[in-house]
Every structure is written in C-alpha cells, then in structure tokens.
Design an enzyme around this catalytic site. Structure first.
Site, PDB file in Angstrom:
ATOM      1  N   GLY A  67       0.783  -1.225   0.000  1.00 43.49           N
ATOM      2  CA  GLY A  67       0.000   0.000   0.000  1.00 43.49           C
ATOM      3  C   GLY A  67       0.812   1.270   0.000  1.00 43.49           C
ATOM      4  N   VAL A  71       1.034   6.895   0.182  1.00 43.90           N
ATOM      5  CA  VAL A  71       0.274   5.853   0.847  1.00 43.90           C
ATOM      6  C   VAL A  71      -1.133   5.788   0.253  1.00 43.90           C
ATOM      7  CG1 VAL A  71      -0.630   5.069   3.070  1.00 43.90           C
ATOM      8  CG2 VAL A  71       1.565   6.258   2.970  1.00 43.90           C
ATOM      9  N   CYS A  72      -1.577   4.577  -0.038  1.00 41.52           N
ATOM     10  CA  CYS A  72      -2.948   4.365  -0.493  1.00 41.52           C
ATOM     11  C   CYS A  72      -3.833   4.385   0.739  1.00 41.52           C
ATOM     12  CB  CYS A  72      -3.071   3.032  -1.248  1.00 41.52           C
ATOM     13  SG  CYS A  72      -4.733   2.727  -1.848  1.00 41.52           S
ATOM     14  N   GLN A  73      -4.394   5.541   1.018  1.00 38.75           N
ATOM     15  CA  GLN A  73      -5.190   5.724   2.224  1.00 38.75           C
ATOM     16  C   GLN A  73      -6.513   6.384   1.828  1.00 38.75           C
ATOM     17  OE1 GLN A  73      -3.415   8.239   5.227  1.00 38.75           O
ATOM     18  NE2 GLN A  73      -4.471   7.158   6.862  1.00 38.75           N
TER      19      GLN A  73
END
Length: 112
Positions: free
Chosen positions: A37, A44-46
């Site tokens: 992620g 960051v894949c958030q």
C-alpha cells in the site's frame, strides 16, 4: 506493532493544505518500506485522505491511527504496488522475509 514491521521505526509526514480541514492532508512515508500500500516515493494508499472520502470533521489522530492500522495489516484493497500485493497473497513467507530485510536495512531503531 506487528511483524514484519515491528523491528524498526518508520517516519511519516502529514502535510496540511491552507484549505484544511476542507481538504485532506497528504500522507507520505519518509522511511522506505516494502509494503503493497506504499509506493516507492512513499505515497500511501489511504482512502480516508482522498477527496471522495474526506470529512472536514476528521481529526489528524484518526488519519494517523488509520495509517498505523494499514501498515500493520496490509489490505489487498489498498494497493499501490501490485507485485508486492501479489507476493503477499501468493507467497506470504517470501513477502515477510523481504519486508523484514527491508525494515532491517531502512527503518530506524525503535524507541524504548
């Protein structure tokens, strides 16, 4: 707090725009990490911090808690590195070995 990342400390940065809280902060991991992620630039894949999901009432501590949860328990739905996600799903022991080695090389010592 969980293997394979619990052997080191990782620095991340929250950057707030002048329009905060109407716009979400940008989350960047400053310590290199082997994680599905997090891309090689530390993005960051958030989903919590995307325009689609952001709520102005969200507090910074909630963003940090979500980030820590994601780092501790990689989510196959939050992927920026498909090759690492595939390795995590298909060869979890190899993923863990690589992540531990990467943490050993790049993470800072954990504070006592």
């Amino acid at each position: 707090n969980n293997p394979p990342y619990n052997t080191g400390a990782f620095r991340f940065e929250l950057t707030f725009s002048p329009n905060h809280p109407l716009e979400p902060p940008c989350t960047t991991l400053r310590t290199p990490i082997y994680h599905p992620g997090v891309d090689l630039e530390g993005r960051v894949c958030q989903p919590l911090t995307t325009q689609v999901h952001w709520e102005p009432i969200t507090r910074a501590i909630q963003v940090l808690q979500d980030l820590l949860l994601q780092l501790d328990s990689p989510d196959p739905q939050r992927v920026l590195r498909p090759d690492v996600a595939r390795e995590l799903q298909e060869r979890p022991e190899e993923f863990r070995r690589r992540a531990e080695e990467h943490a050993r090389l790049h993470a800072e010592p954990r504070p006592d």
